[in-house]
Design a protein around this motif. Structure first.
Motif, short mmCIF file in Angstrom:
data_model
loop_
_atom_site.label_atom_id
_atom_site.label_comp_id
_atom_site.label_asym_id
_atom_site.label_seq_id
_atom_site.Cartn_x
_atom_site.Cartn_y
_atom_site.Cartn_z
N GLY A 45 0.82 -1.20 0.00
CA GLY A 45 0.00 0.00 0.00
C GLY A 45 0.85 1.25 0.00
O GLY A 45 2.08 1.18 -0.08
N PHE A 46 0.19 2.39 0.09
CA PHE A 46 0.86 3.68 0.06
C PHE A 46 0.40 4.54 1.23
O PHE A 46 -0.77 4.51 1.60
N VAL A 47 1.34 5.29 1.78
CA VAL A 47 1.05 6.24 2.85
C VAL A 47 1.57 7.59 2.38
O VAL A 47 2.68 7.68 1.86
N GLU A 48 0.77 8.62 2.55
CA GLU A 48 1.17 9.97 2.17
C GLU A 48 1.39 10.79 3.44
O GLU A 48 0.50 10.87 4.29
N MET A 49 2.60 11.35 3.56
CA MET A 49 2.92 12.21 4.70
C MET A 49 3.40 13.55 4.12
O MET A 49 4.37 13.57 3.37
N PRO A 50 2.72 14.66 4.46
CA PRO A 50 3.07 15.96 3.86
C PRO A 50 4.42 16.51 4.30
O PRO A 50 5.06 17.24 3.55
N ASN A 51 4.88 16.14 5.49
CA ASN A 51 6.15 16.66 5.98
C ASN A 51 7.27 15.68 5.61
O ASN A 51 7.29 14.54 6.07
N GLY A 52 8.21 16.14 4.78
CA GLY A 52 9.30 15.28 4.31
C GLY A 52 10.17 14.72 5.41
O GLY A 52 10.56 13.55 5.37
N ARG A 53 10.48 15.54 6.41
CA ARG A 53 11.31 15.06 7.53
C ARG A 53 10.63 13.94 8.29
O ARG A 53 11.25 12.94 8.65
N GLU A 54 9.34 14.12 8.55
CA GLU A 54 8.58 13.09 9.27
C GLU A 54 8.51 11.81 8.44
O GLU A 54 8.61 10.70 8.98
N ALA A 55 8.35 11.97 7.13
CA ALA A 55 8.27 10.81 6.24
C ALA A 55 9.58 10.03 6.25
O ALA A 55 9.58 8.80 6.33
N VAL A 56 10.70 10.73 6.22
CA VAL A 56 12.01 10.07 6.26
C VAL A 56 12.19 9.32 7.58
O VAL A 56 12.68 8.19 7.61
N LYS A 57 11.77 9.93 8.68
CA LYS A 57 11.85 9.27 9.98
C LYS A 57 10.98 8.00 9.99
O LYS A 57 11.38 6.97 10.54
N ALA A 58 9.81 8.09 9.40
CA ALA A 58 8.91 6.93 9.35
C ALA A 58 9.53 5.81 8.51
O ALA A 58 9.49 4.64 8.91
N ILE A 59 10.13 6.16 7.38
CA ILE A 59 10.77 5.16 6.52
C ILE A 59 11.90 4.47 7.27
O ILE A 59 11.98 3.24 7.31
N LYS A 60 12.76 5.25 7.90
CA LYS A 60 13.88 4.67 8.65
C LYS A 60 13.40 3.86 9.85
O LYS A 60 13.96 2.81 10.17
N GLY A 61 12.38 4.35 10.52
CA GLY A 61 11.89 3.68 11.72
C GLY A 61 11.09 2.42 11.46
O GLY A 61 11.05 1.52 12.30
N LEU A 62 10.44 2.34 10.30
CA LEU A 62 9.54 1.22 10.05
C LEU A 62 10.07 0.20 9.05
O LEU A 62 9.53 -0.91 8.96
N ASN A 63 11.10 0.52 8.28
CA ASN A 63 11.64 -0.45 7.33
C ASN A 63 12.19 -1.64 8.12
O ASN A 63 12.97 -1.48 9.04
N THR A 64 11.73 -2.82 7.76
CA THR A 64 12.03 -4.12 8.40
C THR A 64 11.29 -4.31 9.73
O THR A 64 11.46 -5.33 10.37
N TYR A 65 10.47 -3.34 10.16
CA TYR A 65 9.67 -3.49 11.38
C TYR A 65 8.69 -4.66 11.19
O TYR A 65 8.11 -4.82 10.12
N ARG A 66 8.52 -5.45 12.23
CA ARG A 66 7.65 -6.61 12.13
C ARG A 66 6.20 -6.25 12.49
O ARG A 66 5.94 -5.74 13.57
N VAL A 67 5.31 -6.52 11.57
CA VAL A 67 3.89 -6.29 11.77
C VAL A 67 3.17 -7.62 11.57
O VAL A 67 3.30 -8.23 10.50
N LYS A 68 2.48 -8.06 12.60
CA LYS A 68 1.79 -9.37 12.56
C LYS A 68 2.77 -10.47 12.18
O LYS A 68 2.46 -11.38 11.41
#
Length: 82
Positions: A45-68
């Motif tokens: 899926g796709f997630v849209e985040m208007p703030n670029g800095r927040e989006a980069v933090k989300a990408i770094k923080g969630l890449n390889t994160y385990r969900v279910k």
């Protein structure tokens, strides 16, 4: 910034995906890609985040994160419009 989220467990909902990104900042849109015939998730899926800095933090923080129990892959979506 548009973010591509892959390797999602097929039972995850758009609300669960939204809730996953919300701690990183404002989420303006959240969409799961679904099979037209069955209406079931295709596992990305796709997630849209208007703030670029927040989006980069989300990408770094969630890449390889385990969900279910599955490690998701998160990256900036490529612009296909040319």
């Amino acid at each position: 910034m548009k973010i591509l989220v892959r390797n999602l467990e097929r039972s995850i909902t758009e609300q669960e995906l939204f809730d996953l990104f919300k701690p990183f900042g404002q989420v303006s849109d959240c969409t799961l890609v679904k099979d037209q015939a069955t209406g079931k998730s295709k596992g990305f899926g796709f997630v849209e985040m208007p703030n670029g800095r927040e989006a980069v933090k989300a990408i770094k923080g969630l890449n390889t994160y385990r969900v279910k129990g599955i490690g998701i892959r998160v990256k900036m979506a490529e612009d296909t419009e040319k």
